[in-house]
Design a protein around this motif. Sequence first.
Motif, PDB file in Angstrom:
ATOM      1  N   GLU A 224       0.830  -1.215   0.000  1.00 15.41           N
ATOM      2  CA  GLU A 224       0.000   0.000   0.000  1.00 15.41           C
ATOM      3  C   GLU A 224       0.865   1.267   0.000  1.00 15.41           C
ATOM      4  OE1 GLU A 224      -3.500   0.261   0.161  1.00 15.41           O
ATOM      5  OE2 GLU A 224      -3.404  -1.861  -0.458  1.00 15.41           O
ATOM      6  N   MET A 225       1.916   1.216   0.815  1.00 13.52           N
ATOM      7  CA  MET A 225       2.797   2.386   0.930  1.00 13.52           C
ATOM      8  C   MET A 225       3.388   2.740  -0.420  1.00 13.52           C
ATOM      9  SD  MET A 225       5.010   1.848   4.362  1.00 13.52           S
ATOM     10  CE  MET A 225       4.440   2.453   5.955  1.00 13.52           C
ATOM     11  N   LYS A 226       3.785   1.688  -1.144  1.00  8.60           N
ATOM     12  CA  LYS A 226       4.462   1.921  -2.420  1.00  8.60           C
ATOM     13  C   LYS A 226       3.519   2.515  -3.480  1.00  8.60           C
ATOM     14  CE  LYS A 226       8.769   1.274  -1.913  1.00  8.60           C
ATOM     15  NZ  LYS A 226       9.779   2.219  -2.384  1.00  8.60           N
ATOM     16  N   THR A 227       2.222   2.245  -3.346  1.00 11.45           N
ATOM     17  CA  THR A 227       1.308   2.909  -4.284  1.00 11.45           C
ATOM     18  C   THR A 227       1.055   4.347  -3.873  1.00 11.45           C
ATOM     19  OG1 THR A 227      -0.477   1.834  -3.083  1.00 11.45           O
ATOM     20  CG2 THR A 227       0.075   0.908  -5.224  1.00 11.45           C
ATOM     21  N   LYS A 228       0.992   4.573  -2.557  1.00 11.77           N
ATOM     22  CA  LYS A 228       0.738   5.925  -2.054  1.00 11.77           C
ATOM     23  C   LYS A 228       1.951   6.820  -2.233  1.00 11.77           C
ATOM     24  CE  LYS A 228      -2.439   5.519   1.758  1.00 11.77           C
ATOM     25  NZ  LYS A 228      -3.667   6.179   1.466  1.00 11.77           N
ATOM     26  N   ARG A 229       3.111   6.314  -1.829  1.00 11.40           N
ATOM     27  CA  ARG A 229       4.335   7.118  -1.829  1.00 11.40           C
ATOM     28  C   ARG A 229       5.473   6.308  -2.462  1.00 11.40           C
ATOM     29  NH1 ARG A 229       2.107  11.285  -1.082  1.00 11.40           N
ATOM     30  NH2 ARG A 229       1.501  12.216   0.893  1.00 11.40           N
ATOM     31  N   PRO A 230       5.441   6.227  -3.786  1.00  8.64           N
ATOM     32  CA  PRO A 230       6.415   5.344  -4.443  1.00  8.64           C
ATOM     33  C   PRO A 230       7.875   5.742  -4.184  1.00  8.64           C
ATOM     34  CG  PRO A 230       5.128   6.596  -6.059  1.00  8.64           C
ATOM     35  CD  PRO A 230       4.517   6.865  -4.731  1.00  8.64           C
ATOM     36  N   LEU A 231       8.122   6.976  -3.881  1.00  8.21           N
ATOM     37  CA  LEU A 231       9.519   7.399  -3.727  1.00  8.21           C
ATOM     38  C   LEU A 231      10.076   7.185  -2.323  1.00  8.21           C
ATOM     39  CD1 LEU A 231       9.772  10.601  -5.919  1.00  8.21           C
ATOM     40  CD2 LEU A 231      10.579   8.290  -6.394  1.00  8.21           C
ATOM     41  N   MET A 232       9.175   7.031  -1.352  1.00  5.36           N
ATOM     42  CA  MET A 232       9.653   6.818   0.017  1.00  5.36           C
ATOM     43  C   MET A 232      10.356   5.462   0.086  1.00  5.36           C
ATOM     44  SD  MET A 232       7.478   6.750   3.548  1.00  5.36           S
ATOM     45  CE  MET A 232       6.749   5.145   3.258  1.00  5.36           C
ATOM     46  N   GLU A 233      11.527   5.417   0.708  1.00  2.00           N
ATOM     47  CA  GLU A 233      12.259   4.148   0.844  1.00  2.00           C
ATOM     48  C   GLU A 233      11.854   3.446   2.134  1.00  2.00           C
ATOM     49  OE1 GLU A 233      13.947   2.594  -1.277  1.00  2.00           O
ATOM     50  OE2 GLU A 233      14.256   4.146  -2.787  1.00  2.00           O
ATOM     51  N   VAL A 234      11.651   2.139   2.039  1.00  2.00           N
ATOM     52  CA  VAL A 234      11.194   1.385   3.204  1.00  2.00           C
ATOM     53  C   VAL A 234      12.230   0.333   3.596  1.00  2.00           C
ATOM     54  CG1 VAL A 234       9.384  -0.124   4.122  1.00  2.00           C
ATOM     55  CG2 VAL A 234       8.811   1.688   2.476  1.00  2.00           C
ATOM     56  N   ILE A 235      12.589   0.326   4.872  1.00  2.29           N
ATOM     57  CA  ILE A 235      13.490  -0.711   5.385  1.00  2.29           C
ATOM     58  C   ILE A 235      12.666  -1.657   6.258  1.00  2.29           C
ATOM     59  CG2 ILE A 235      15.489  -1.181   6.856  1.00  2.29           C
ATOM     60  CD1 ILE A 235      16.512   1.638   6.028  1.00  2.29           C
ATOM     61  N   MET A 236      12.664  -2.930   5.896  1.00 10.46           N
ATOM     62  CA  MET A 236      11.872  -3.905   6.646  1.00 10.46           C
ATOM     63  C   MET A 236      12.685  -4.381   7.851  1.00 10.46           C
ATOM     64  SD  MET A 236       9.247  -4.263   4.518  1.00 10.46           S
ATOM     65  CE  MET A 236       8.427  -5.854   4.701  1.00 10.46           C
ATOM     66  N   LEU A 237      11.993  -4.539   8.968  1.00 12.43           N
ATOM     67  CA  LEU A 237      12.640  -4.964  10.195  1.00 12.43           C
ATOM     68  C   LEU A 237      11.994  -6.268  10.630  1.00 12.43           C
ATOM     69  CD1 LEU A 237      14.763  -3.606  11.965  1.00 12.43           C
ATOM     70  CD2 LEU A 237      12.917  -2.674  13.327  1.00 12.43           C
ATOM     71  N   THR A 238      12.785  -7.280  10.869  1.00  8.61           N
ATOM     72  CA  THR A 238      12.156  -8.551  11.193  1.00  8.61           C
ATOM     73  C   THR A 238      12.921  -9.344  12.230  1.00  8.61           C
ATOM     74  OG1 THR A 238      11.511 -10.697  10.326  1.00  8.61           O
ATOM     75  CG2 THR A 238      13.331  -9.632   9.252  1.00  8.61           C
ATOM     76  N   GLY A 239      12.174 -10.102  13.001  1.00 16.88           N
ATOM     77  CA  GLY A 239      12.793 -10.991  13.971  1.00 16.88           C
ATOM     78  C   GLY A 239      12.910 -12.397  13.425  1.00 16.88           C
ATOM     79  N   HIS A 240      12.259 -12.637  12.304  1.00 16.98           N
ATOM     80  CA  HIS A 240      12.257 -13.990  11.755  1.00 16.98           C
ATOM     81  C   HIS A 240      12.602 -13.951  10.281  1.00 16.98           C
ATOM     82  CE1 HIS A 240      10.392 -15.323  15.456  1.00 16.98           C
ATOM     83  NE2 HIS A 240       9.667 -14.219  15.358  1.00 16.98           N
ATOM     84  N   ALA A 241      13.906 -13.963  10.024  1.00 13.38           N
ATOM     85  CA  ALA A 241      14.334 -13.852   8.641  1.00 13.38           C
ATOM     86  C   ALA A 241      13.912 -15.076   7.862  1.00 13.38           C
ATOM     87  CB  ALA A 241      15.844 -13.751   8.582  1.00 13.38           C
ATOM     88  N   SER A 242      13.344 -14.860   6.714  1.00 14.83           N
ATOM     89  CA  SER A 242      13.180 -15.994   5.818  1.00 14.83           C
ATOM     90  C   SER A 242      13.396 -15.450   4.422  1.00 14.83           C
ATOM     91  CB  SER A 242      11.796 -16.615   5.952  1.00 14.83           C
ATOM     92  OG  SER A 242      10.863 -15.872   5.217  1.00 14.83           O
ATOM     93  N   VAL A 243      14.015 -16.252   3.598  1.00 19.60           N
ATOM     94  CA  VAL A 243      14.309 -15.800   2.244  1.00 19.60           C
ATOM     95  C   VAL A 243      13.010 -15.410   1.560  1.00 19.60           C
ATOM     96  CG1 VAL A 243      15.290 -16.439   0.036  1.00 19.60           C
ATOM     97  CG2 VAL A 243      16.319 -17.271   2.124  1.00 19.60           C
ATOM     98  N   GLU A 244      11.992 -16.250   1.761  1.00 15.53           N
ATOM     99  CA  GLU A 244      10.680 -15.999   1.137  1.00 15.53           C
ATOM    100  C   GLU A 244      10.184 -14.577   1.389  1.00 15.53           C
ATOM    101  OE1 GLU A 244       8.907 -17.669  -1.054  1.00 15.53           O
ATOM    102  OE2 GLU A 244      10.799 -18.804  -1.015  1.00 15.53           O
ATOM    103  N   SER A 245       9.951 -14.270   2.671  1.00 12.62           N
ATOM    104  CA  SER A 245       9.356 -12.975   2.979  1.00 12.62           C
ATOM    105  C   SER A 245      10.341 -11.868   2.613  1.00 12.62           C
ATOM    106  CB  SER A 245       8.963 -12.898   4.445  1.00 12.62           C
ATOM    107  OG  SER A 245      10.107 -12.826   5.258  1.00 12.62           O
ATOM    108  N   GLY A 246      11.636 -12.164   2.746  1.00 16.11           N
ATOM    109  CA  GLY A 246      12.637 -11.173   2.403  1.00 16.11           C
ATOM    110  C   GLY A 246      12.562 -10.809   0.940  1.00 16.11           C
ATOM    111  N   ILE A 247      12.517 -11.811   0.104  1.00 14.39           N
ATOM    112  CA  ILE A 247      12.497 -11.562  -1.332  1.00 14.39           C
ATOM    113  C   ILE A 247      11.187 -10.904  -1.745  1.00 14.39           C
ATOM    114  CG2 ILE A 247      12.417 -12.695  -3.578  1.00 14.39           C
ATOM    115  CD1 ILE A 247      14.530 -14.607  -2.500  1.00 14.39           C
ATOM    116  N   GLU A 248      10.106 -11.338  -1.121  1.00 11.29           N
ATOM    117  CA  GLU A 248       8.811 -10.722  -1.420  1.00 11.29           C
ATOM    118  C   GLU A 248       8.889  -9.223  -1.151  1.00 11.29           C
ATOM    119  OE1 GLU A 248       5.656 -12.619   0.635  1.00 11.29           O
ATOM    120  OE2 GLU A 248       4.125 -11.455  -0.433  1.00 11.29           O
TER     121      GLU A 248
END
Lengths: 153, 866
Positions: free
Chosen positions: A68-92
């Motif tokens: 949703e954020m990327k449609t609203k504000r495509p230029l804003m950069e987002v850093i994902m923070l996670t406690g459970h790394a998985s390649v799947e969710s990371g790549i998504e």
Amino acid sequence: MEEFRVLVVDDEDDFRETFVNRLQRRNLDVDGVESGEKALEWLDKHLYDVCILDVKMPGMDGVETLREMKTKRPLMEVIMLTGHASVESGIEGMKLGAFDYIMKPADIDELMEKMRQAHEKKTLHEEKIRQAKIKELEGHPARVFEQIREEGT
Amino acid sequence: MFGLAQFIKKFLKKTDKPGLEESPDELRSMFKARYWSFKQLLSSNNIALEMMADIERGLRSNQSFGMAFIRANSTAISVNVYRIIQNMNAISSDRYIALYEVFEQIRDKINNILEERKEFGKGDWVLPLEAINKDMADQVGGKMANLGEIASRVGLLVPEGFVVTASSYEFFLEHNYLQEEINRRVQPLDLEQMEMLHKASADIQQLIIRSPLPSELEKAILSAYGRLEVKSRKGINVSLRSSAIGEDSEKLSFAGQYGTRLNVSREFLSHSYKEILASKYSPQAITYRLTMGFRDEDIRMCVGCMAMVEAVASGVMYSRDPGDIRSNVAVINAVWGLAKSVVDGTVSPDLFVVSKEEPKQILKKEIRTKDRKFVCFPEEGVCRMAVTGEEKNEPAITDEQALLLAGLAARLEDHYGRPQDIEWSIGKDGIVRILQSRPLRQMEAKAVKEATRLKKVAEPVILDGGVTACPGVASGPAFLVNTTVDVLRFPSGAVLVAEHSLPQWASVLNRAVAVVTDHGGVAGHLATVSREFNLPALFNTLEAASKIENGAIVTVDASGRKVYAGKVESLLQGAPIERVSLMKGSPVYNTLEKVLEHVAPLDLTDPDGDNFRPKGCRTYHDITRFCHEKAVKEMFDFGKDHHFQERSSKQLVCDVPMQWWVIDLEDGFKGPAEDNTVKLDNIASVPMLALWEGITAIPWKGPPPVDTKGLVSVMLRSTMDPSLDVTRRSRYIEKNYFMISQHFCNLTSRFGFHFSTVEAFLGDRPKENYVSFNFNGGGADYDRRVNRVRFIEHILKKFDFRVEVNGDCIVARLEGYDQDFLIERLKVLGYLSIHTRQLDMIMGNDAAINYYMNQIVSDIHSFVSL
């Protein structure tokens, strides 16, 4: 160092408040919200350069929010923070345009460095767009009116 | 199973009463119960031997293993040895109870080795730096003990500060019951499963950070901070540095494995302290420990807490040139601001080489573009700042300062009596402070590899330049690492390409074959760890990330400072293909060695020796050997002891000039045997007939002509060990024992020095079928025996066997095949058991080895259809 605005989205109050506090001590303009829904609301009213987004939240989760954020504000950069790394969710996340994917607990100074890089990328990106617009205007001066109209709406 | 064991025990007790005669039916079921136990014993025996070979291979391979591997395998071997003892006693009416005691003793010894925890110096929770010296490393960790030494005994300036000790670490863990939780998550970790490793890392670190500090500990830390304020200034910020106990190693640095927090305010002191403790479980630290063989439980985190120096310039210096330890020079790396950018590899530092001979002089000076620096925020934390204008091309230190630093390096080297690797910092006040000093690890002299520059290479050059962080040549697909996701996806065997030489990239070094980066010098953490992993590493190439295409095969010549497109075979020649084991000599490696001392050696080789009894067993292997021998004997003696014709051993009527005894376990004979012999045409056992075909296919030509050395070695061995004397006859020496049923066969043979067993089950269901072969011993010296085992291994592998060699013992197995397939393989074993006898005599002679190899293979093909 250059100024930029940061939005922190995390449902854990303790974590978020400490985090916002520590970033403020580092001269950043920071806000914190506790959910994806709230974050999207805030984006309607405020401008941010970088967003720190927790992947796992009740309600709207990180990946959903990111989309949703990327449609609203495509230029804003987002850093994902996670406690459970998985390649799947990371790549998504990366496919949806996240800047990076950081494991909790993050060293705050390392995260600062990441945010800076994200902001640099955003600045470069904006610069490119500006150049493209200028070029277009050089070719078709009349377009300036269209652009003014667009920006007005 | 318990019920059955009880039943057997009760049953067997009855037989101990004298004068009680059993009916044939009773005898039959007694025998049946023993046969069942015997099969159980054999199966445990096979598993135990295979696992011993497995665990021993751990020592020889270049794969890393952790304590979990050792624990799991020793437990499994123990369980199987215990089962062997249980079944041995079931077969023998509890005649070998003494084995239990021997077993307990061995198991206790192994447990003590596994549970051993390194002691640490218990004492105060917090110690001021000036009260610390290098002998206190067991309380404050090596890094802080050295720094304390510099302050208290060398008399050089270090920042004011204190250390939160190992006692605090233990107290914090105990207070929150953390150790068990951590062990539960750490023990199953596997280096190959990056995702799991990262998840465990995140979980454990958060677990630690969320646990509260005990209030009395927090008070102690804050009052130490209060005293620091008095000595420096009110509200001073501090740096927190890890100083772990248990990482003391001559060859390893643990560089950059653990966290450092700079410019921390009082408010976040406790939080940052916990972050440093948690960094013991960063992905790169876990990977490093597992790869290098360090025991998780041996590492205790101490944390140094020092007044923050707002540095104008800082860096790392070596009191000698790591590439040329003889020359009397100091090598200084310097950057603007905090030293963080040197160790993080984000900036390529200025380089000064200073002669330490008086008068000191600068021999070499390379000033690089330093376009960024780390500085302190006023309130808390540090940030990267762009360096603009003239400053970025100016030297970070003056020539005068370089000479001064070289003098300090010389003093530290003098004090410690060995070359040092020193982190230093120059504050706004112009004063030089030492932040760390540790033994310098030299780059191995690899003169041969330097010669790569002279070789002509046809492949296109992608990159030319940079600095050699670790010499060597390697090739693989390039993989650009930029984000955490890239780390998780990093494929085994790839070349790590990155813009910055960040310490966190170290967590993929165990999978990488080489490293190429745009920025960073040889003094950074990633460079240090690359050297420890012996990975060719080329840093500061400025444009690797943009010029090397992701996924393309490249060849990195770190010695010649070039990267080529494709695989350059001419350069790779002479480069080691396999990685050397990094674990040799490490605590985990040593633990496995110690455990194996109680597991693997086989001393009990002579069944007729005085020592061949339960008390004579020193190792698990001894117990298995002892039980195997005794179990066979019990089975063969059953018929005799009970005057039970049906189940007593019969001699096979045959032309082969050796004694072959057969016992029918259930349906191995077609009809009843006459008195004490059995004819071949009365044998119904499928596997025995197959073996026999191999045994008799080609008549044995007698022992090969012995070369003199071989004979001398046999005679020597006989004199040293009387039990091996060929002339000492024993009733076991030339006997071969078959135990058979229709689908099963176990052949135990002892020919002089050789001991071998073949066991097979060939039924209608391939899944249950197996053939196994164990072999060891021989008369010649150890090398010849090992060569013979290798010879047999080579042949067996040609016929699809899975083979494990362990010193001069061999264990071979085949399982899950259909009958016809296994029949042919049993023929091979039958042939080998006759024809490889005494081959060890000629094993010193290559020509003879080749001759016999060809002979044997062509013999086998003459009667085996594959």
